[in-house]
Design a protein around this motif. Structure first.
Motif, PDB file in Angstrom:
ATOM      1  N   GLY A  24       0.794  -1.215   0.000  1.00  0.00           N
ATOM      2  CA  GLY A  24       0.000   0.000   0.000  1.00  0.00           C
ATOM      3  C   GLY A  24       0.824   1.261   0.000  1.00  0.00           C
ATOM      4  O   GLY A  24       2.059   1.249   0.061  1.00  0.00           O
ATOM      5  N   SER A  25       0.112   2.379  -0.041  1.00  0.00           N
ATOM      6  CA  SER A  25       0.757   3.673  -0.225  1.00  0.00           C
ATOM      7  C   SER A  25       1.255   4.299   1.067  1.00  0.00           C
ATOM      8  O   SER A  25       1.980   5.281   1.034  1.00  0.00           O
ATOM      9  CB  SER A  25      -0.229   4.636  -0.898  1.00  0.00           C
ATOM     10  OG  SER A  25      -1.394   4.781  -0.098  1.00  0.00           O
ATOM     11  N   ARG A  26       0.867   3.737   2.225  1.00  0.00           N
ATOM     12  CA  ARG A  26       1.305   4.363   3.479  1.00  0.00           C
ATOM     13  C   ARG A  26       1.852   3.350   4.486  1.00  0.00           C
ATOM     14  O   ARG A  26       1.785   3.553   5.689  1.00  0.00           O
ATOM     15  CB  ARG A  26       0.173   5.173   4.101  1.00  0.00           C
ATOM     16  CG  ARG A  26      -1.131   4.463   4.253  1.00  0.00           C
ATOM     17  CD  ARG A  26      -2.137   5.293   5.021  1.00  0.00           C
ATOM     18  NE  ARG A  26      -1.673   5.626   6.349  1.00  0.00           N
ATOM     19  CZ  ARG A  26      -2.495   5.847   7.377  1.00  0.00           C
ATOM     20  NH1 ARG A  26      -3.784   5.802   7.216  1.00  0.00           N
ATOM     21  NH2 ARG A  26      -2.021   6.148   8.567  1.00  0.00           N
ATOM     22  N   THR A  27       2.400   2.259   3.961  1.00  0.00           N
ATOM     23  CA  THR A  27       3.001   1.239   4.816  1.00  0.00           C
ATOM     24  C   THR A  27       4.419   0.960   4.345  1.00  0.00           C
ATOM     25  O   THR A  27       4.637   0.676   3.177  1.00  0.00           O
ATOM     26  CB  THR A  27       2.190  -0.065   4.780  1.00  0.00           C
ATOM     27  OG1 THR A  27       0.849   0.200   5.168  1.00  0.00           O
ATOM     28  CG2 THR A  27       2.786  -1.092   5.723  1.00  0.00           C
ATOM     29  N   ALA A  28       5.368   1.045   5.263  1.00  0.00           N
ATOM     30  CA  ALA A  28       6.763   0.734   4.949  1.00  0.00           C
ATOM     31  C   ALA A  28       7.275  -0.288   5.961  1.00  0.00           C
ATOM     32  O   ALA A  28       7.180  -0.075   7.168  1.00  0.00           O
ATOM     33  CB  ALA A  28       7.625   1.999   4.989  1.00  0.00           C
TER      34      ALA A  28
END
Length: 456
Positions: free
Chosen positions: A268-272
């Protein structure tokens, strides 16, 4: 689809909050409404948290010039007393504290508004304005119906408190493991919990609650929601993809791969993931021998993601796997990738947009939930048979360093499971049916449009 003939065009304003997980469904719904004869305005907060949001908005309005863009400039952020360190939640707060600026905007749009669709994190403030202006109001829920059931029963969850790793009995859903409920949701002093409590209050007075899901996919949760005394529950998903293509296409590489042979990996776009976990995942991929396309992130906010791939993934990985896989940084058109015939599996955090895309395209999921609604979403995936939940023992993101051997085993399991693959194709057929002319989701969307026409 053609608009309903011989009727005025209703004008609908949509107000998303922050993050691609919220923005994408709002843009998709906007395009679907416009294609069905509505005049559409999008009120977009400025500045955005991520560069991806900003780029996506620009590409969207270039592709859909008939949709009106209204930039909503936020007031300087003032920190509240709630626990809130997440940059996207901070943006939720900033938007919410600035919503009073929208009263003259909403009252003066031309043609006059037939309806407003608000994102949940700002619903309470928007609903107060729209009630004063007598504008019918909907909300679009960007999570699963199952997780939304937990939101609707937040007071019950808070009353249960810490039940030492047991379960909480949720009306209509039965026993829900406490380990699947995000810890901030059980803390009334956390912004996540507080914003749910605040913004579910106006829901009984709304015109309707839109869900990006379909009745067959989440029948139990939707039935439970219908008995909660909220506004009408309107499953209108899976929402259709946009015409825009963001980022470079990786299809030429995929074109060279065998059918259903590639595992697509995206959290996803906000998980690292941590650097250590990224390297264990890389080693697990190598051990599995699976072909892969991996979207790699080094930080939660893309503007801060300046580490090179080699620095994140470890020296030599790209050379050792060049015949098996491709690693990319930055935004990719996930819907386009998942729809490619070479994709045979999807390692996903189980953000709800990702789950719905996989369902619509018939791609088995290997669920690795990391935070927020994702464990509950993974339960939905597992229960319906769309994929496998990697392991409940892996905990929340960062709680445990998951080893390469476990990862490799799970990858091979999902890529070789013919039963799951066949089930995913059945789900794809069901998802297609609800979107055809007489499908349940399409009929509900048309019902909303007809209701807006009456308000015009």
């Amino acid at each position: 689809m053609a608009s309903t003939p011989h009727h005025p065009h209703p004008h609908v304003a949509l107000i998303p909050s922050a993050g691609m997980g919220h923005l994408i469904p709002f843009l998709r719904l906007s395009a679907m409404l416009a294609a069905r004869g509505c005049a559409v305005s999008i009120i977009a907060a400025h500045p955005t948290v991520s560069a991806t949001e900003s780029d996506h908005l620009s590409a969207f309005f270039a592709a859909y010039p008939e949709i009106k863009r209204i930039d909503f400039h936020l007031l300087p952020y003032k920190k509240s007393n709630f626990i809130n360190e997440d940059p996207f939640f901070v943006q939720f707060e900033a938007i919410d504290k600035s919503t009073h600026l929208l009263r003259p905007v909403l009252s003066s749009l031309s043609p006059p508004l037939s309806a407003v669709v608000s994102d949940l994190p700002v619903l309470g403030s928007i609903a107060r304005i729209t009630e004063d202006l007598s504008i019918p109001t909907y909300t679009l829920i960007t999570t699963s119906a199952r997780f939304f059931c937990l939101m609707a029963n937040l007071s019950l969850l808070l009353a249960a408190g810490d039940v030492n790793g047991g379960t909480i009995d949720v009306p209509g859903l039965g026993q829900v493991p406490v380990s699947s409920i995000p810890p901030p949701m059980l803390n009334p002093n956390h912004f996540f919990s507080a914003t749910i409590a605040e913004n579910t209050l106006p829901m009984p007075k709304l015109k309707g609650i839109l869900l990006n899901t379909f009745t067959w996919f989440e029948s139990e949760a939707i039935e439970a929601l219908n008995g909660t005394g909220l506004a009408p529950i309107l499953p209108v998903g899976p929402l259709q993809p946009l015409q825009t293509v963001q980022g470079g296409s990786n299809l030429p590489w995929l074109d060279q791969q065998a059918q259903e042979s590639v595992l697509f990996i995206s959290f996803g776009s906000r998980t690292a993931l941590s650097k250590e976990q990224i390297r264990e995942l890389g080693a697990g991929l190598e051990k599995s021998g699976c072909n892969f396309l991996w979207v790699l992130k080094g930080s939660k906010v893309d503007k801060e993601d300046n580490q090179e791939v080699e620095e994140l993934i470890g020296e030599g990985f790209l050379e050792r796997t060049q015949s098996k896989g491709l690693v990319v940084k930055g935004w990719v058109d996930q819907d386009q990738v998942l729809g490619h015939p070479s994709i045979g599996g999807f390692m996903s955090h189980c953000g709800w947009n990702s789950v719905m895309e996989a369902a619509r395209l018939g791609v088995p999921i290997l669920a690795w939930p990391l935070h927020g609604d994702q464990k509950i979403n993974a339960e939905v995936v597992e229960k319906i048979g769309l994929g496998l939940w990697s392991s409940r023992d892996w905990g929340w993101g960062g709680q445990k360093l998951v080893g390469r051997d476990e990862i490799a085993d799970k990858i091979m399991e999902v890529m070789m499971d013919e039963k799951v693959r066949d089930r995913a194709k059945q789900i794809k057929e069901r998802a297609c049916l609800v979107r055809d002319g007489n499908g349940d989701s399409e009929l509900k969307l048309q019902e909303i449009i007809r209701s807006c026409i009456k308000e015009t």
